[in-house]
Enzyme design. Structure first.
Site, mmCIF file in Angstrom:
data_model
loop_
_atom_site.group_PDB
_atom_site.id
_atom_site.type_symbol
_atom_site.label_atom_id
_atom_site.label_comp_id
_atom_site.label_asym_id
_atom_site.label_seq_id
_atom_site.Cartn_x
_atom_site.Cartn_y
_atom_site.Cartn_z
ATOM 1 N N GLY A 104 0.799 -1.225 0.000
ATOM 2 C CA GLY A 104 0.000 0.000 0.000
ATOM 3 C C GLY A 104 0.827 1.267 0.000
ATOM 4 N N GLY A 106 2.001 2.614 -2.412
ATOM 5 C CA GLY A 106 1.520 3.394 -3.558
ATOM 6 C C GLY A 106 0.016 3.608 -3.514
ATOM 7 C CD GLU A 112 -0.604 -2.908 -4.848
ATOM 8 O OE1 GLU A 112 0.393 -2.552 -5.463
ATOM 9 O OE2 GLU A 112 -0.715 -2.735 -3.620
#
Ligand code: 5RP
Length: 237
Positions: A104, A106, A112
């Site tokens: 996380g 990004g 994801e």
């Protein structure tokens, strides 16, 4: 000369290439997010262009991976068009000895998790700085929150023993807004003793969309390391 280059970048490139080399023609591939996954997407594109690889389809985990796939010529599809996913390759912010992850960095951990969990094989690509004995020791835990619930969610996280802070933008005034239009709270926990339990407790708070704990999801960790100044890749299976 190798020694003049940034060692972390070298490790990320090497591990990204090693992961891209595991993709076979015809596969459906989950495309992770972050700087290491970006090298993997670039190398996939190079293999496609050289004709070494054919007929793959990518499922992006973020706006970033969508853009990179288009840039490097990796054909894309969606979860609606497929009935299985062969492999997903993604980065991580921390990896513990049980192959549990914090992701996380990004702000892409919700998509994801959806994509990485669906893959028959989930390969994590990291440089050696990401290996930790205990999750939460170097990285705050990201939690994606629906904007109208931000205040009650912050209070609920404090009750769980966390110290939450709203993630702020860089070169953008105000908070980070995710690809889904939500906010991210980064949480410091003094000790994450039971990642599986914490993952569930956080997701049980009304208004939390997803948190960055990935427990029991990773199949293989590829670790980029430097040996005598040269990048090598070690596999943890
Ligand atoms: C994005 C992620 C990334 O995979 C993680 O932050 C690792 O990034 P990088 O490879 O740039 O270190 O979870 O949400």
């Amino acid at each position: 000369m190798v020694t003049e280059q940034d060692p972390i970048k070298l490790m990320k490139q090497q591990v990204g290439k090693a992961a891209a080399d595991r993709v076979k023609s015809g596969m459906i591939v989950g495309l992770g997010t972050g700087s290491t996954a970006a090298y993997m997407i670039q190398f996939l594109g190079e293999r496609l262009q050289s004709g070494q690889l054919k007929d793959i389809k990518g499922i992006p985990t973020s706006f970033q991976s969508n853009v990179l796939a288009k840039q490097y010529g990796v054909p894309l599809t969606t979860l609606d068009e497929i009935d299985h996913m062969d492999i997903a390759i993604d980065g991580a912010d921390e990896v513990d000895p049980q192959k549990n992850l914090i992701k996380g960095g990004g702000a892409a951990h919700t998509r994801e998790k959806i994509v990485d969990c669906l893959a028959e094989q989930f390969i994590v690509v990291v440089d050696s700085s990401k290996l930790v004995d205990r999750l939460g020791s170097t990285f705050l835990l990201p939690v994606e929150v629906i904007p109208m619930a931000i205040t009650p969610v912050i209070r609920a996280i404090e009750k769980l023993g966390g110290q939450p802070e709203l993630r702020m933008g860089v070169k953008k005034a105000g908070p980070v807004v995710t690809d889904e239009g939500n906010l991210v709270i980064d949480v410091k926990f003094n000790s994450i003793d039971n990642p599986a339990e914490l993952e569930k407790s956080l997701n049980n708070i009304p208004g939390v969309l997803e948190n960055g704990l990935f427990v029991g999801v990773a199949d293989v960790i590829l670790v980029g390391e430097l040996q005598d100044g040269q990048p090598i890749v070690r596999e943890i299976a």
